[in-house]
Enzyme design. Structure first.
Site, mmCIF file in Angstrom:
data_model
loop_
_atom_site.group_PDB
_atom_site.id
_atom_site.type_symbol
_atom_site.label_atom_id
_atom_site.label_comp_id
_atom_site.label_asym_id
_atom_site.label_seq_id
_atom_site.Cartn_x
_atom_site.Cartn_y
_atom_site.Cartn_z
ATOM 1 N N CYS A 99 89.755 39.502 36.061
ATOM 2 C CA CYS A 99 89.748 38.168 35.460
ATOM 3 C C CYS A 99 90.654 37.247 36.285
ATOM 4 C CB CYS A 99 90.275 38.262 34.026
ATOM 5 S SG CYS A 99 90.302 36.701 33.140
ATOM 6 N N HIS A 141 82.304 39.179 28.922
ATOM 7 C CA HIS A 141 83.700 38.936 29.317
ATOM 8 C C HIS A 141 84.063 37.467 29.096
ATOM 9 C CE1 HIS A 141 87.279 39.374 32.087
ATOM 10 N NE2 HIS A 141 87.103 38.071 32.077
ATOM 11 N N GLU A 142 83.169 36.581 29.515
ATOM 12 C CA GLU A 142 83.453 35.141 29.363
ATOM 13 C C GLU A 142 83.445 34.724 27.891
ATOM 14 O OE1 GLU A 142 84.761 33.703 31.769
ATOM 15 O OE2 GLU A 142 84.175 35.246 33.186
ATOM 16 N N HIS A 145 86.639 35.134 26.060
ATOM 17 C CA HIS A 145 87.643 34.097 26.296
ATOM 18 C C HIS A 145 87.590 33.008 25.212
ATOM 19 C CE1 HIS A 145 89.588 35.085 30.065
ATOM 20 N NE2 HIS A 145 88.432 35.324 30.662
HETATM 21 NI NI NI Z 1 88.205 36.315 32.477
#
Ligand code: NI
Length: 182
Positions: A99, A141-142, A145
């Site tokens: 990341c 993964h995004e 966030h």
């Molecule tokens: Ni990330």
């Protein structure tokens, strides 16, 4: 505009981001443009608005640099605005993740193998798309966030012990990156 990337330890990375107002086209496209400019310079494969200090539900992914490892990502670029996961496969899989907000840290993370997401694309059309393979991994993964979650939260406890010192250094800004950070 290229923005600094917020590092592990910054509060904005732990906030639950808010949906953007789709009617405000100029604001949305300005945010998307900033994410793209910043991602290119940072040489990453995905970026979420909180990573540039904006607590809004917008992410971009770009797998085109990973084509040598994952040929199916040849043209894989997406912008997901106000995304909502509508389906998750019960089958899980493991990939190594990294990341831009946690530079130099890589670890295996287990997540669903496929997901379906309803989102507004860059032209503000509502679409529903199923993601699989590494594309799915990048998107998940995004999306994390946007809920204040980071991949390091999901690594196995033994691995977490090993990376905890690195995380402490990053949170103190004691890390060098090729891109501007905050
Ligand atoms: Ni990330």
């Amino acid at each position: 505009m290229i923005r600094p990337i917020y590092l592990y330890g910054k509060e904005v990375l732990r906030e639950v981001a808010q949906n953007v107002d789709i009617a405000d086209k100029d604001a949305v496209s300005a945010l998307v443009a900033d994410l793209k400019d910043t991602l290119v310079v940072a040489d990453g494969c995905g970026l979420a608005a909180p990573q540039i200090g904006v607590s809004s539900r917008v992410v971009i992914v770009d797998g085109t640099e990973l084509v040598d490892t994952y040929p199916e990502l040849k043209d894989f670029r997406r912008t997901l605005i106000n995304p909502e996961v509508t389906e998750e496969s019960p089958v899980k899989c493991v990939y190594s993740e990294g990341c831009l907000s946690v530079p130099g840290v890589y670890a295996d993370v287990t997540r669903p193998k496929a997901i379906t997401v309803r989102y507004y694309d860059e032209s503000l059309q509502l679409v529903e798309e199923r993601f699989e393979g590494f594309a799915c991994r990048m998107v998940q993964h995004e999306l994390d966030h946007l809920d204040g979650k980071l991949f390091v939260d999901k690594v196995a406890p033994i691995r977490k012990k090993i990376i905890s010192k690195k995380l402490l250094l990053i949170s103190k800004g004691l890390v060098s990156t090729s891109y501007k950070t905050k």
